[in-house]
Design an enzyme around this catalytic site. Structure first.
Site, mmCIF file in Angstrom:
data_model
loop_
_atom_site.group_PDB
_atom_site.id
_atom_site.type_symbol
_atom_site.label_atom_id
_atom_site.label_comp_id
_atom_site.label_asym_id
_atom_site.label_seq_id
_atom_site.Cartn_x
_atom_site.Cartn_y
_atom_site.Cartn_z
ATOM 1 N N GLU A 79 50.425 35.053 23.228
ATOM 2 C CA GLU A 79 50.914 36.062 24.176
ATOM 3 C C GLU A 79 52.166 35.553 24.885
ATOM 4 O O GLU A 79 52.180 34.442 25.392
ATOM 5 C CB GLU A 79 49.833 36.356 25.224
ATOM 6 C CG GLU A 79 48.477 36.674 24.602
ATOM 7 C CD GLU A 79 47.437 37.102 25.624
ATOM 8 O OE1 GLU A 79 47.821 37.417 26.770
ATOM 9 O OE2 GLU A 79 46.254 37.119 25.264
ATOM 10 N N LYS A 107 43.535 25.978 31.043
ATOM 11 C CA LYS A 107 42.683 25.557 32.158
ATOM 12 C C LYS A 107 41.785 26.698 32.563
ATOM 13 O O LYS A 107 42.089 27.858 32.331
ATOM 14 C CB LYS A 107 43.566 25.219 33.372
ATOM 15 C CG LYS A 107 44.005 23.785 33.467
ATOM 16 C CD LYS A 107 44.668 23.567 34.815
ATOM 17 C CE LYS A 107 46.083 23.032 34.636
ATOM 18 N NZ LYS A 107 46.919 23.198 35.816
ATOM 19 N N PHE A 109 40.174 28.651 35.882
ATOM 20 C CA PHE A 109 40.515 28.824 37.292
ATOM 21 C C PHE A 109 39.347 29.449 38.022
ATOM 22 O O PHE A 109 38.642 30.303 37.481
ATOM 23 C CB PHE A 109 41.780 29.683 37.431
ATOM 24 C CG PHE A 109 42.993 29.000 36.871
ATOM 25 C CD1 PHE A 109 43.685 28.070 37.625
ATOM 26 C CD2 PHE A 109 43.411 29.255 35.576
ATOM 27 C CE1 PHE A 109 44.792 27.416 37.088
ATOM 28 C CE2 PHE A 109 44.510 28.610 35.040
ATOM 29 C CZ PHE A 109 45.205 27.685 35.800
HETATM 30 MG MG MG Z 1 48.834 40.948 26.803
#
Ligand code: MG
Ligand code: ADP
Length: 154
Positions: A79, A107, A109
């Site tokens: 993306e 990561k 969150f």
């Molecule tokens: Mg998207």
């Protein structure tokens, strides 16, 4: 890092409604076919580089390569968040990118706020890196200049 710079072109498809637009950080998703064409050993995480929609201007971008939970961690997604304010959506258009450098690994969150601020830091890091002369020169790469009158098949 191996594979970099990595040049890639493909159609922008619908993602999985993660609400990135609501976060103010839309990400243009590549089709499964394009994702599968990536080197299988490319590290997941966040990268910076240049991007261009159709034969429009070349802009800075941050990109995530990661495992999409909607596919039960089987399918990767790629993306691109283009650091530019577009007036409209561009689903179905051809997105051309060059991935230049690695920022960080994926990561987890604990909150949306933490996620947004991490992405904003990634964007700032991408902007700084891309202003360096050795990275700036890839903005002018012939890859982004399609021959007149030719369209890309996909
Ligand atoms: Mg998207
Ligand atoms: P999806 O889940 O369908 O990927 P997003 O919320 O991530 O939806 O929004 C992505 C879409 O937003 C892109 O496919 C593109 O059409 C549009 N868009 C508008 N501005 C940008 C931008 N600056 N960077 C990436 N995509 C953008």
């Amino acid at each position: 890092m191996r594979h970099l710079p990595y040049f890639c072109r493909g159609e922008v498809v619908k993602g999985f409604g993660r609400g990135s637009k609501e976060l103010g950080i839309p990400t243009a998703n590549f089709s499964e076919q394009v994702v599968e064409s990536f080197p299988s050993d490319i590290s997941t995480g966040i990268y910076y580089g240049w991007a261009c929609v159709g034969n429009g201007d070349v802009h800075k971008m941050v990109l995530s390569i990661g495992w999409n939970p909607f596919y039960k961690n089987i399918k990767k997604s790629v993306e691109t968040h283009i650091i530019h304010a577009f007036k409209d959506e561009f689903y179905g258009e051809i997105l051309s990118i060059v991935i230049i450098g690695y920022i960080r690994s994926e990561k987890n969150f604990s909150s949306i706020e933490a996620l947004i601020s991490a992405i904003q830091e990634d964007i700032e890091e991408a902007k700084r890196q891309l202003d360096l002369p050795e990275h700036l020169k890839l903005k002018e790469d012939n890859f982004f200049h399609l021959p007149e009158g030719k369209t890309v098949n996909h």
